[in-house]
Design an enzyme around this catalytic site. Structure first.
Site, PDB file in Angstrom:
ATOM      1  N   GLU A  47     -13.712 -14.909  -3.892  1.00 14.35           N
ATOM      2  CA  GLU A  47     -12.419 -14.443  -4.439  1.00 14.35           C
ATOM      3  C   GLU A  47     -11.307 -15.403  -3.997  1.00 14.35           C
ATOM      4  OE1 GLU A  47     -10.863 -11.093  -2.198  1.00 14.35           O
ATOM      5  OE2 GLU A  47      -9.798 -10.302  -3.936  1.00 14.35           O
ATOM      6  N   ASN A 107      -5.979 -11.114 -10.297  1.00 12.92           N
ATOM      7  CA  ASN A 107      -6.979 -11.646  -9.368  1.00 12.92           C
ATOM      8  C   ASN A 107      -8.250 -11.786 -10.211  1.00 12.92           C
ATOM      9  OD1 ASN A 107      -8.804 -12.080  -7.311  1.00 12.92           O
ATOM     10  ND2 ASN A 107      -7.825 -10.631  -5.915  1.00 12.92           N
ATOM     11  N   LYS A 124      -9.786  -8.395 -11.616  1.00 12.32           N
ATOM     12  CA  LYS A 124     -10.044  -7.329 -10.634  1.00 12.32           C
ATOM     13  C   LYS A 124      -9.399  -6.002 -11.049  1.00 12.32           C
ATOM     14  CE  LYS A 124      -9.697  -6.845  -5.548  1.00 12.32           C
ATOM     15  NZ  LYS A 124      -9.299  -7.600  -4.349  1.00 12.32           N
ATOM     16  N   GLU A 143      -1.701  -7.348  -1.934  1.00 15.23           N
ATOM     17  CA  GLU A 143      -2.339  -7.570  -3.243  1.00 15.23           C
ATOM     18  C   GLU A 143      -1.674  -6.727  -4.323  1.00 15.23           C
ATOM     19  OE1 GLU A 143      -6.568  -8.028  -4.320  1.00 15.23           O
ATOM     20  OE2 GLU A 143      -6.898  -7.761  -2.193  1.00 15.23           O
ATOM     21  N   CYS A 169     -14.271  -8.251  -4.678  1.00 13.37           N
ATOM     22  CA  CYS A 169     -13.983  -7.697  -3.354  1.00 13.37           C
ATOM     23  C   CYS A 169     -13.907  -6.170  -3.306  1.00 13.37           C
ATOM     24  CB  CYS A 169     -12.722  -8.326  -2.780  1.00 13.37           C
ATOM     25  SG  CYS A 169     -12.638  -7.988  -1.003  1.00 13.37           S
ATOM     26  N   ASN A 194     -12.712 -11.367   0.136  1.00 11.16           N
ATOM     27  CA  ASN A 194     -11.964 -11.717   1.360  1.00 11.16           C
ATOM     28  C   ASN A 194     -11.765 -10.397   2.082  1.00 11.16           C
ATOM     29  OD1 ASN A 194     -10.364 -14.618   1.308  1.00 11.16           O
ATOM     30  ND2 ASN A 194     -10.747 -13.847  -0.749  1.00 11.16           N
TER      31      ASN A 194
HETATM   32  N1  CDV Z   1      -9.630  -8.642  -0.938  1.00  7.94           N
HETATM   33  C1  CDV Z   1      -9.894  -7.327  -0.817  1.00  7.94           C
HETATM   34  O1  CDV Z   1      -9.995  -6.627  -1.814  1.00  7.94           O
HETATM   35  N2  CDV Z   1     -10.022  -6.848   0.437  1.00  7.94           N
HETATM   36  C2  CDV Z   1     -10.223  -5.454   0.714  1.00  7.94           C
HETATM   37  C3  CDV Z   1      -9.598  -5.063   2.044  1.00  7.94           C
HETATM   38  C4  CDV Z   1      -8.159  -4.751   1.883  1.00  7.94           C
HETATM   39  C5  CDV Z   1     -10.148  -3.797   2.598  1.00  7.94           C
HETATM   40  C6  CDV Z   1     -11.703  -5.095   0.751  1.00  7.94           C
HETATM   41  O2  CDV Z   1     -12.059  -4.072   0.174  1.00  7.94           O
HETATM   42  O3  CDV Z   1     -12.496  -5.800   1.407  1.00  7.94           O
END
Ligand code: CDV
Length: 308
Positions: A47, A107, A124, A143, A169, A194
């Site tokens: 990501e 994203n 996303k 975000e 993510c 991430n």
């Molecule tokens: N980049 C993300 O979406 N990170 C989220 C953090 C905020 C918990 C994740 O679900 O890993």
């Protein structure tokens, strides 16, 4: 005909706030070449792979914020990646911050074929974190300030001899993500992430980050009879430690390959897409066993409504 796809999760270590795109792209190219040498047909990058994870800062200057986004894809700095991938005959999936012509911000993750054809774009859906700066946190997760949720939702595409889907993510924590793609026949889900190890709203979860990440993806893979390829940007980036543990998960729910460093590392697996049917046509034969008449609340309401 065999439907084995050799894939690589191309994990990245930290990317500094001042690291230029050219340097990051050189790292992506090194991973791409290594993947080609190992016979990979598809490489999955993390990501927001081209920059540091900028939502950790409250960025007030619009120009400074725009500098983390791509208004063009490929643009001048990313074109070498597209050219080299085509030369090598390797497909790839890349996460980046997208700024559209009408200034929407997403994203986003792309899927590109081994011959360089654009195959798919996913934006996303589950955007985590907060909209306003919260100074009590050791670092921000803005975000929700910088990105809109992807309006197109989830999709699947015929590619690499199978049915491919993407998630980004936080999407991986939600069972609906996998089930919607499962209902669209997905056999191979590509995911970049991430994930900071410190979760400020509830630090008791910090030590469980690796467990929770594997838990949700292994369950999603098994319950939908699909492969999952998950690629992290891990390690200590600008003082924030993030989960590495990039992995490939089989439709059985087993992790078949996993990163052992928190740096740039290729995680390779041979994914037999025909293995999906062992689950899709038995325990998780949706047509035969799903009880949709009892699933109404899943799309009818957002929050929980416990009894009085
Ligand atoms: N980049 C993300 O979406 N990170 C989220 C953090 C905020 C918990 C994740 O679900 O890993």
């Amino acid at each position: 005909m065999s439907r084995v796809v050799t894939v690589a999760a191309a994990q990245l270590g930290p990317v500094g706030r001042d690291e230029p795109r050219s340097s990051v792209v050189a790292r992506l190219l090194a991973l791409l070449r290594e993947a080609a040498a190992e016979g990979c047909e598809l490489v999955v990058f993390p990501e927001l792979a081209l920059t540091t994870f900028f939502p950790r800062w409250h960025i007030e200057d619009p120009e400074e914020l725009d500098a983390f986004f791509e208004a063009e894809m490929p643009g001048p700095s990313t074109r070498p990646l597209f050219d080299e991938a085509r030369e090598l005959g390797v497909g790839f999936s890349l996460g980046y911050a997208e700024l559209t012509e009408d200034r929407h911000r997403y994203n986003t993750q792309l899927l590109v074929a081994p011959d360089g054809r654009f195959l798919a774009k996913y934006r996303k859906v589950h955007v985590p974190g907060h909209e306003e700066p919260e100074p009590w946190r050791p670092f921000q997760h803005l975000e929700r300030r910088y990105f809109e949720p992807g309006p197109q939702g989830f999709g699947t595409w015929r590619a690499f001899g199978g049915v491919v889907g993407m998630m980004i993510c936080n999407d991986r924590r939600w069972p609906e993500t996998y089930r919607v793609m499962g209902l669209l026949g997905v056999e191979l889900i590509l995911c970049g992430y991430n994930t900071p190890l410190h979760y400020a709203p509830d630090p008791s979860q910090d030590v469980l980050q690796g467990f929770h990440s594997a838990l949700v993806m292994q369950a999603g893979a098994y319950q939908n009879g699909t492969w999952v390829v998950a690629s992290a940007k891990g390690g200590v980036e600008e003082g924030v430690d993030s989960l590495a543990q990039s992995c490939v998960i089989a439709p059985s729910g087993q992790i078949v390959a996993q990163a052992y460093t928190a740096g740039d590392e290729l995680v390779v697996a041979h994914c037999d897409l025909d293995w999906c049917d062992r689950y899709k046509k038995t325990l998780f034969d949706f047509e035969r066993y799903r009880m949709i008449e009892h699933y109404g609340p899943i799309t009818a309401q957002r929050g929980a409504t416990p009894p009085q």
